[in-house]
Design an enzyme around this catalytic site. Structure first.
Site, mmCIF file in Angstrom:
data_model
loop_
_atom_site.group_PDB
_atom_site.id
_atom_site.type_symbol
_atom_site.label_atom_id
_atom_site.label_comp_id
_atom_site.label_asym_id
_atom_site.label_seq_id
_atom_site.Cartn_x
_atom_site.Cartn_y
_atom_site.Cartn_z
ATOM 1 N N ASN A 118 0.790 -0.919 -0.061
ATOM 2 C CA ASN A 118 0.384 0.387 0.018
ATOM 3 C C ASN A 118 0.824 1.121 0.153
ATOM 4 O O ASN A 118 1.550 1.255 1.081
ATOM 5 C CB ASN A 118 -1.341 0.207 1.170
ATOM 6 N N HIS A 130 0.671 6.155 2.132
ATOM 7 C CA HIS A 130 1.843 7.002 2.678
ATOM 8 C C HIS A 130 2.970 8.003 1.994
ATOM 9 O O HIS A 130 3.436 8.651 2.494
ATOM 10 C CB HIS A 130 1.729 6.399 4.057
ATOM 11 N N HIS A 146 -5.510 3.884 -1.491
ATOM 12 C CA HIS A 146 -6.925 4.352 -1.264
ATOM 13 C C HIS A 146 -7.097 5.084 -1.526
ATOM 14 O O HIS A 146 -6.043 6.300 -1.038
ATOM 15 C CB HIS A 146 -6.629 3.894 0.635
ATOM 16 N N ARG A 150 -9.172 8.254 -0.810
ATOM 17 C CA ARG A 150 -10.404 8.485 0.276
ATOM 18 C C ARG A 150 -11.220 9.815 -0.722
ATOM 19 O O ARG A 150 -10.702 10.476 -1.347
ATOM 20 C CB ARG A 150 -9.635 9.045 1.304
ATOM 21 N N ARG A 177 -6.762 12.649 0.931
ATOM 22 C CA ARG A 177 -6.024 13.716 1.676
ATOM 23 C C ARG A 177 -4.883 12.800 1.553
ATOM 24 O O ARG A 177 -3.489 13.168 1.626
ATOM 25 C CB ARG A 177 -6.417 13.170 3.163
ATOM 26 N N GLU A 198 -8.746 0.356 -2.947
ATOM 27 C CA GLU A 198 -9.710 0.945 -2.208
ATOM 28 C C GLU A 198 -10.523 1.860 -1.949
ATOM 29 O O GLU A 198 -9.814 2.827 -2.394
ATOM 30 C CB GLU A 198 -8.734 0.512 -1.018
ATOM 31 N N THR A 239 -8.221 3.980 8.590
ATOM 32 C CA THR A 239 -9.579 2.914 8.187
ATOM 33 C C THR A 239 -9.587 2.245 10.086
ATOM 34 O O THR A 239 -9.425 1.520 10.055
ATOM 35 C CB THR A 239 -9.883 2.190 7.047
ATOM 36 N N GLU A 257 -11.245 -8.873 3.314
ATOM 37 C CA GLU A 257 -10.126 -8.720 3.568
ATOM 38 C C GLU A 257 -10.180 -8.293 5.134
ATOM 39 O O GLU A 257 -11.392 -7.263 5.695
ATOM 40 C CB GLU A 257 -9.807 -7.346 3.792
ATOM 41 N N HIS A 290 -3.329 -3.989 8.249
ATOM 42 C CA HIS A 290 -3.482 -3.108 8.614
ATOM 43 C C HIS A 290 -3.210 -2.839 10.032
ATOM 44 O O HIS A 290 -2.915 -3.745 10.732
ATOM 45 C CB HIS A 290 -5.219 -3.227 8.911
HETATM 46 N N1 PXP Z 1 -6.038 -2.978 3.843
HETATM 47 C C1 PXP Z 1 -6.945 -2.146 4.153
HETATM 48 C C2 PXP Z 1 -7.923 -2.342 3.498
HETATM 49 C C3 PXP Z 1 -6.678 -0.620 4.285
HETATM 50 O O1 PXP Z 1 -7.105 0.927 4.402
HETATM 51 C C4 PXP Z 1 -5.549 -0.931 4.713
HETATM 52 C C5 PXP Z 1 -5.124 1.041 5.203
HETATM 53 O O2 PXP Z 1 -4.909 1.905 4.131
HETATM 54 C C6 PXP Z 1 -4.192 -1.341 4.532
HETATM 55 C C7 PXP Z 1 -4.540 -2.746 4.299
HETATM 56 C C8 PXP Z 1 -2.743 -1.224 4.798
HETATM 57 O O3 PXP Z 1 -3.097 -0.375 6.640
HETATM 58 P P1 PXP Z 1 -1.876 0.028 6.794
HETATM 59 O O4 PXP Z 1 -1.156 1.341 5.855
HETATM 60 O O5 PXP Z 1 -1.837 -0.043 8.649
HETATM 61 O O6 PXP Z 1 -0.327 -1.487 6.648
#
Ligand code: PXP
Length: 265
Positions: free
Chosen positions: A17, A20, A53, A55, A59, A83, A114, A164, A207
């Protein structure tokens, strides 16, 4: 498949992901660091797919990032896991880009990330209608939910092929050293992964996962994909993104091998 049949444990997919990377870019405006460059690097480091994602408040990831990611990943033949919240705007964007996978997540403007899973059971009818066109467009739809059998059954009833499981509560408990709570969360996740798999659902998890928390989840035989972002981007500050991803990949493979033998990773 029933619980007595052989487990599906094989190589786990790692979805990286890159949200960030965009968070850091947006802190200053401008173009650096570029999430598309991060996606290219993640692919080279062995990511099996890229997760982003979009959003509602944009952001971190922007519409332009999704365009760039779609072009890059189509070229690399790597899946994009898009996402999004279950809104008409996001559905239209997904139908325009037709990503390999769409993960439906809950979204609140005031949250930092999330925070929980989607309330599928309470919104079954709406969500069933919402995901139908996405499935018809060929997107693999997954639903991000807490480890709760009611929600898993509801996700199954609305026709989602994938869930998930939200691992945030487990990871938080670990990092706050609430070890009884952590073990209880892990047990709940383990049972729910088996329960979902028995219903015929494909199971993903994610997550908050880090080097410290990934192994027990990677060892659930029913889980076929982990999506990991924040920790990898944070770790990249110290060791670089390539190294962070490769070490995560190694930790996942080691956990899989330890649980299921050499053929599992
Ligand atoms: N899976 C989903 C569905 C998420 O919403 C997120 C965060 O955007 C992640 C995985 C990844 O989470 P993290 O960034 O905490 O590893």
């Amino acid at each position: 498949m029933s619980r007595t049949e052989p487990s599906p444990a094989g190589r786990l997919r790692l979805g990286v992901n890159i949200d960030h990377v965009a968070t850091i870019r947006n802190a200053r405006g401008g173009a650096h660091p570029d999430p598309i460059k991060a996606a290219r690097l993640a692919a080279a480091a062995g990511a099996d797919g890229i997760t982003a994602h979009l959003r509602e408040d944009r952001r971190h990831i922007t519409d332009e990032d999704i365009e760039g990611l779609t072009d890059l990943l189509n070229g690399l033949r790597l899946p994009l896991n898009f996402e999004m919240a279950a809104t008409a705007e996001m559905q239209a964007i997904a139908l325009r880009h037709k990503p390999h996978a769409v993960c439906i997540v809950p979204e609140k403007r005031e949250e930092r990330t999330t925070e929980g899973g989607l309330e599928v059971a309470r919104e079954e009818n709406r969500l069933a209608h919402f995901i139908a066109p996405l499935r018809e467009a060929g997107c693999r739809v997954s639903i991000f939910i807490a480890a709760d059998e009611r929600q898993i059954e509801a996700a199954h009833r609305i026709g989602a092929p994938v869930i998930e499981l939200h691992t945030g509560a487990y990871c938080d408990a670990h990092h706050e050293e609430r070890f009884d709570a952590r073990d209880a969360e892990l047990e709940r996740l383990r049972n729910c992964a088996a329960f979902a798999h028995d219903l015929g659902l494909e199971v993903h998890a994610g997550h908050g996962l880090s080097f410290d928390t990934v192994a027990p989840v990677a060892a659930f035989p029913e889980v076929v994909e982990l999506n990991i972002g924040h920790f990898l981007v944070g770790e990249a500050i110290f060791s670089g993104l390539d190294s962070a991803i490769r070490r995560m990949r190694d930790a996942m493979d080691a956990a899989r091998r330890e649980a299921f033998g050499e053929g599992a990773a």
